[in-house]
Design an enzyme around this catalytic site. Sequence first.
Site, PDB file in Angstrom:
ATOM      1  N   GLN A 193    -131.489  12.818 -75.619  1.00 63.40           N
ATOM      2  CA  GLN A 193    -130.794  12.320 -74.422  1.00 63.40           C
ATOM      3  C   GLN A 193    -131.715  11.553 -73.476  1.00 63.40           C
ATOM      4  O   GLN A 193    -131.246  10.915 -72.539  1.00 63.40           O
ATOM      5  CB  GLN A 193    -130.146  13.479 -73.660  1.00 63.40           C
ATOM      6  CG  GLN A 193    -129.018  14.145 -74.437  1.00 63.40           C
ATOM      7  CD  GLN A 193    -128.388  15.251 -73.628  1.00 63.40           C
ATOM      8  OE1 GLN A 193    -128.876  16.369 -73.618  1.00 63.40           O
ATOM      9  NE2 GLN A 193    -127.314  14.935 -72.935  1.00 63.40           N
ATOM     10  N   HIS A 203    -124.210  23.602 -77.922  1.00 66.17           N
ATOM     11  CA  HIS A 203    -124.039  22.229 -77.429  1.00 66.17           C
ATOM     12  C   HIS A 203    -125.368  21.459 -77.520  1.00 66.17           C
ATOM     13  O   HIS A 203    -125.409  20.345 -78.046  1.00 66.17           O
ATOM     14  CB  HIS A 203    -123.525  22.264 -75.979  1.00 66.17           C
ATOM     15  CG  HIS A 203    -123.386  20.909 -75.349  1.00 66.17           C
ATOM     16  ND1 HIS A 203    -122.172  20.403 -74.944  1.00 66.17           N
ATOM     17  CD2 HIS A 203    -124.315  19.957 -75.052  1.00 66.17           C
ATOM     18  CE1 HIS A 203    -122.366  19.185 -74.440  1.00 66.17           C
ATOM     19  NE2 HIS A 203    -123.650  18.892 -74.483  1.00 66.17           N
ATOM     20  N   GLU A 204    -126.439  22.083 -77.032  1.00 68.25           N
ATOM     21  CA  GLU A 204    -127.742  21.394 -77.018  1.00 68.25           C
ATOM     22  C   GLU A 204    -128.313  21.224 -78.415  1.00 68.25           C
ATOM     23  O   GLU A 204    -128.904  20.190 -78.736  1.00 68.25           O
ATOM     24  CB  GLU A 204    -128.748  22.133 -76.126  1.00 68.25           C
ATOM     25  CG  GLU A 204    -128.366  22.208 -74.657  1.00 68.25           C
ATOM     26  CD  GLU A 204    -127.982  20.866 -74.053  1.00 68.25           C
ATOM     27  OE1 GLU A 204    -128.555  19.836 -74.449  1.00 68.25           O
ATOM     28  OE2 GLU A 204    -127.081  20.850 -73.198  1.00 68.25           O
ATOM     29  N   GLY A 242    -128.383  21.940 -69.511  1.00 68.06           N
ATOM     30  CA  GLY A 242    -129.194  21.748 -70.707  1.00 68.06           C
ATOM     31  C   GLY A 242    -129.446  20.275 -70.973  1.00 68.06           C
ATOM     32  O   GLY A 242    -128.636  19.421 -70.606  1.00 68.06           O
ATOM     33  N   CYS A 266    -121.051  16.705 -70.749  1.00 68.99           N
ATOM     34  CA  CYS A 266    -122.360  16.347 -71.292  1.00 68.99           C
ATOM     35  C   CYS A 266    -122.935  15.237 -70.431  1.00 68.99           C
ATOM     36  O   CYS A 266    -122.224  14.299 -70.071  1.00 68.99           O
ATOM     37  CB  CYS A 266    -122.187  15.869 -72.735  1.00 68.99           C
ATOM     38  SG  CYS A 266    -123.723  15.339 -73.498  1.00 68.99           S
ATOM     39  N   LEU A 267    -124.233  15.341 -70.121  1.00 72.14           N
ATOM     40  CA  LEU A 267    -124.860  14.320 -69.279  1.00 72.14           C
ATOM     41  C   LEU A 267    -124.834  12.945 -69.951  1.00 72.14           C
ATOM     42  O   LEU A 267    -124.901  11.928 -69.278  1.00 72.14           O
ATOM     43  CB  LEU A 267    -126.295  14.722 -68.932  1.00 72.14           C
ATOM     44  CG  LEU A 267    -126.438  16.005 -68.095  1.00 72.14           C
ATOM     45  CD1 LEU A 267    -127.905  16.358 -67.918  1.00 72.14           C
ATOM     46  CD2 LEU A 267    -125.738  15.865 -66.744  1.00 72.14           C
ATOM     47  N   HIS A 309    -127.100  18.332 -80.259  1.00 72.07           N
ATOM     48  CA  HIS A 309    -127.750  17.055 -79.917  1.00 72.07           C
ATOM     49  C   HIS A 309    -128.921  16.754 -80.852  1.00 72.07           C
ATOM     50  O   HIS A 309    -129.129  15.596 -81.223  1.00 72.07           O
ATOM     51  CB  HIS A 309    -128.280  17.084 -78.477  1.00 72.07           C
ATOM     52  CG  HIS A 309    -127.255  16.742 -77.435  1.00 72.07           C
ATOM     53  ND1 HIS A 309    -126.563  15.558 -77.430  1.00 72.07           N
ATOM     54  CD2 HIS A 309    -126.801  17.436 -76.353  1.00 72.07           C
ATOM     55  CE1 HIS A 309    -125.740  15.529 -76.392  1.00 72.07           C
ATOM     56  NE2 HIS A 309    -125.857  16.661 -75.723  1.00 72.07           N
TER      57      HIS A 309
HETATM   58 NI    NI Z   1    -124.816  17.228 -73.984  1.00 75.95          NI
END
Ligand code: NI
Length: 184
Positions: free
Chosen positions: A50, A140-141, A45, A98-99, A144
């Site tokens: 991000q 999670h997304e 995701g 997480c990226l 963000h």
């Molecule tokens: Ni993340």
Amino acid sequence: MILPIYTYGQPVLRKVAEDITPDYPGLKELISNMFETLDKADGVGLAAPQIGLPIRVVVIDLDVLSEDLPEYKDFRKVYINAHVLETSGEMEPMDEGCLSLPGIHESVKRPGHIRVRYMDEDFNEHEEEVEGYLARVMQHEFDHIEGKMFIDHLSPLRKQMIKGKLAAMLKGKVNCSYKVRTLK
Ligand code: NI
């Protein structure tokens, strides 16, 4: 086009993202770039903050997991102007990464069941009840786009344990295989 992923410390990750309208410039290209970036980084995701944009656009690709979770075969979806309306069910722990936080993986407790409202790529509104792995990834997304990250859910002890890694990240020390934009 592959976009650099903004890492911990970048102010955009802490903003509450704004809804967009169908005339948002270059939306189709943005979505396609987000999928390409996500794919390149081997993630499931990616939220627009991000990649540096404080808008409510999220892409989720669970197809990569379909060998283990066949129900997610070809699951690639865009969520626009998404909001979690309600959460229910027991709090369940699951490992998350997480990226924007390369090298950090921690167990996070989240409710097992959510009700969400969002628009698809064509701006049709949907309201869905979701559970299982998708509910996890969505929470999670969608965090963000509220300016939150998974580390916000950790206990004070676990936060203490990752303090050093976070401090290094603020200094631009990250170790990952994809392109990032660090604070320094
Ligand atoms: Ni993340």
